[in-house]
Design a protein around this motif. Structure first.
Motif, PDB file in Angstrom:
ATOM      1  N   HIS A  61      11.293   6.595   4.490  1.00  0.00           N
ATOM      2  CA  HIS A  61      11.518   6.861   5.906  1.00  0.00           C
ATOM      3  C   HIS A  61      10.412   6.224   6.748  1.00  0.00           C
ATOM      4  CE1 HIS A  61      13.343   9.312   9.091  1.00  0.00           C
ATOM      5  NE2 HIS A  61      12.128   9.284   9.613  1.00  0.00           N
ATOM      6  N   GLY A  62      10.759   5.227   7.530  1.00  0.00           N
ATOM      7  CA  GLY A  62       9.841   4.745   8.566  1.00  0.00           C
ATOM      8  C   GLY A  62       8.631   3.961   8.094  1.00  0.00           C
ATOM      9  N   ILE A  63       8.652   3.430   6.871  1.00  0.00           N
ATOM     10  CA  ILE A  63       7.483   2.685   6.385  1.00  0.00           C
ATOM     11  C   ILE A  63       7.178   1.511   7.320  1.00  0.00           C
ATOM     12  CG2 ILE A  63       6.615   1.168   4.539  1.00  0.00           C
ATOM     13  CD1 ILE A  63       8.062   2.906   2.512  1.00  0.00           C
TER      14      ILE A  63
ATOM     15  N   GLY B 163      12.596   2.027  -3.686  1.00  0.00           N
ATOM     16  CA  GLY B 163      12.836   2.722  -2.421  1.00  0.00           C
ATOM     17  C   GLY B 163      13.921   2.044  -1.608  1.00  0.00           C
ATOM     18  N   PHE B 164      14.508   2.783  -0.679  1.00  0.00           N
ATOM     19  CA  PHE B 164      15.431   2.195   0.302  1.00  0.00           C
ATOM     20  C   PHE B 164      15.223   2.924   1.620  1.00  0.00           C
ATOM     21  CE2 PHE B 164      18.731   5.429   0.959  1.00  0.00           C
ATOM     22  CZ  PHE B 164      18.458   6.306  -0.086  1.00  0.00           C
TER      23      PHE B 164
ATOM     24  N   LYS C  26       0.835  -1.215   0.000  1.00  0.00           N
ATOM     25  CA  LYS C  26       0.000   0.000   0.000  1.00  0.00           C
ATOM     26  C   LYS C  26       0.863   1.257   0.000  1.00  0.00           C
ATOM     27  CE  LYS C  26      -4.203  -1.292   2.467  1.00  0.00           C
ATOM     28  NZ  LYS C  26      -4.880  -1.138   3.770  1.00  0.00           N
ATOM     29  N   GLU C  27       1.892   1.227   0.859  1.00  0.00           N
ATOM     30  CA  GLU C  27       2.783   2.390   0.935  1.00  0.00           C
ATOM     31  C   GLU C  27       3.549   2.569  -0.372  1.00  0.00           C
ATOM     32  OE1 GLU C  27       2.929   4.669   3.394  1.00  0.00           O
ATOM     33  OE2 GLU C  27       1.197   3.517   4.123  1.00  0.00           O
TER      34      GLU C  27
ATOM     35  N   GLY D  13       9.370  -1.210  -5.906  1.00  0.00           N
ATOM     36  CA  GLY D  13       9.891  -2.130  -4.898  1.00  0.00           C
ATOM     37  C   GLY D  13      10.571  -1.356  -3.786  1.00  0.00           C
ATOM     38  N   LEU D  14      10.912  -2.085  -2.722  1.00  0.00           N
ATOM     39  CA  LEU D  14      11.580  -1.461  -1.580  1.00  0.00           C
ATOM     40  C   LEU D  14      12.713  -2.388  -1.135  1.00  0.00           C
ATOM     41  CD1 LEU D  14      11.626   0.742   0.682  1.00  0.00           C
ATOM     42  CD2 LEU D  14       9.994  -0.687   1.944  1.00  0.00           C
TER      43      LEU D  14
END
Lengths: 352, 352
Positions: free
Chosen positions: B121-123, B93-94, B10-11, B19-20
């Motif tokens: 940040h903070g997911i 993302g990272f 979702k985020e 991707g993260l």
């Protein structure tokens, strides 16, 4: 002036940097000769500034020499950025291996004009590789306490005892015998658990006759030891004995290669090729060892890829291993000091 | 599909990320429901990939669900970069708070075309703030073992005993009573040492009548506890008693403010204002508390700057303190769960 910081100045000159922001605690501890925690250090010819928060300032005031103490009020990154501005820096280095991306940005954002923030790599780690006599004495003491702990623990390796209880006894002994604590999570790996190189010590009970791998070290005045032995509660079976002997011979081969001027990869190769020749090459899955000092793992990395040369004063582990998945693993880990002529195995008095 | 990873999707949608890349171990442990070590996790709708080295792959194979396991051969960063290329990502993302600058660059360098690497940040930390019943049960158990340890240790706080010996007994008890180990370096701070908020447990011997501050917690299946009490070996003197009562009253005031919807800064203020009113404001130098769970310190930060609101399911410490430099310090630390109506002090059964 602190000779270690003087060495850093030389590097800054070479890199044309006005200053260096340090954020890696062991590096800060090394340069300030204190046990640094939650701090940053700004090194420059004009001024060396130790930056920490109110939890540590009383301690820092007492222990710091040759540094100005700056207490953080509000944002640590603004404090660092402001200090650099005040000193009119144009190019400031930072430790790229340790500074998180977000912190890098926060420091940069604190500058309203164009100070350049330049990645640096291993400036202090390089210096830390060569140990002084005083550092070697502390490592020796850390090894000595660990050896006493290994001897003590043999009486506890009995069928029915849990891995975690063996770890509890080791930790207890260590703290009663002059160390601050163990230097990393003690590994007690019994039976098949020993086939995981980094087993998490568990509630498993030791069974008669199986190998019990113990990997432990202590922290003595900030300096670390790290040793591994495999014990048997009862009679060692012939297949374990065979593997044990191969690992032991592989370790001897590596140690015999150690002397100043030798390429580090050759030391790794001496163990690895022997284990491969015996048919177990694919079961020795990690590198041969690592430097040790203020950190359990530090430079030099003793691996097959390391092209740099051994120098007198380096201290590192030599830990060949064979892990037979689901069955058992044997690792033997000692700590060696590179002397002018060869190697001194500092942990030599611990039986194998 | 793992509902936690679904939340991350979702985020990612919101941030238009394909991707993260996760590098922070507790976040990886949370999303995979394993005890992750030395691993990276790539989360994406196409595929979730758990990336680790040969030391952990056997363990990972056994425990991982809903993830593809990828063993690192050579460079971890190349492995990550290649995995992103294979999945045809454009924006990845990272975790900017955790990825060191050098690692950020190495991943980017592994891409020969323009994948964007985007700081997040903070997911996961945000998700971790609200504990499930299962997580609360583990935290409860971690608190229970710590409370038993605090009760046990009282018999050891006697004149002549060293701080480090008290820590040794605590650690020993903890490991024999179902915990993996203590969750951080145990603080045993006697007499004037208690005036340092983060004293390093030392060889100092306890003297009769002085306060002994103990800050300890345990790790139970990856979940942490963190409690502080101050003991007296002998009769408590009147000045210490007065400070103790102020800190205790300050803690009660903060706890009484806890309920869903309250701004976090108000909880901090409730303790801080009371201590200030009593004339000791400058001696309470840190924030009131911190979230606790897979990490000893995690979100939410219970400070005067925190504008976010309390929510049911949050678990955090409440630890007001007064440190009189060079004399002594008093800190009382309990762990609270935000319930639908207010707060449950999970550590309530530990005497104060």
């Amino acid at each position: 002036m602190n000779p270690r910081i003087k060495q850093v100045y030389k590097e800054l000159n070479k890199l044309k940097l006005d200053g260096l922001i340090l954020s890696h605690e062991p590096n800060i501890s090394y340069l300030t000769n204190t046990r640094s925690r939650d701090a940053y250090l700004l090194v420059s010819k004009q001024k060396n500034i130790y930056i920490t928060d109110s939890r540590y300032t009383t301690e820092a005031k007492k222990n710091l020499k040759g540094c100005t103490l700056l207490e953080i009020k509000g944002s640590v990154f603004k404090t660092i950025a402001d200090a650099c501005k005040k000193l009119h820096f144009n190019r400031v280095g930072f430790e790229e291996r340790y500074l998180p991306f977000a912190e890098y940005n926060k420091i940069r954002e604190g500058w309203d004009y164009g100070i350049e923030l330049i990645p640096t790599h291993g400036i202090v780690e390089e210096l830390r590789q060569i140990k002084t006599a005083e550092e070697i004495a502390k490592i020796r003491k850390a090894i000595e306490i660990a050896i006493a702990a290994f001897r003590f623990i043999q009486g506890y390796i009995t069928p029915g005892r849990k891995e975690i209880e063996v770890a509890a006894e080791l930790e207890h002994f260590i703290r009663y015998n002059g160390a601050y604590a163990s230097s990393f999570d003690i590994i007690v790996a019994s039976g098949p658990n020993s086939s995981y190189p980094h087993h998490l010590t568990s509630e498993r009970k030791i069974k008669a006759g199986e190998p019990v791998l113990i990997d432990a070290g202590v922290d003595y005045l900030g300096f670390k030891s790290d040793l591994t032995r495999v014990f048997f509660s009862g009679k060692i079976n012939s297949s374990a004995r065979r593997i044990y002997d191969i690992v032991l011979a592989a370790q001897k081969r590596a140690i015999s290669r150690i002397k100043p001027g030798v390429e580090i990869s050759e030391v790794d190769a001496a163990s690895r090729q022997y284990i491969a020749k015996k048919g177990f090459g694919r079961y020795f899955s990690h590198s041969l060892g690592h430097g040790i000092g203020l950190e359990v793992h530090e430079a030099p990395h003793i691996s097959g890829k390391e092209k740099s040369l051994l120098k007198a004063g380096m201290v590192f582990t030599v830990e060949p291993a064979i892990y037979l998945p689901g069955r058992f693993g044997i690792r033997l880990e000692d700590i060696c000091l590179v002397t002018r002529k060869g190697a001194e195995v500092i942990s030599v008095t611990l039986d194998k």
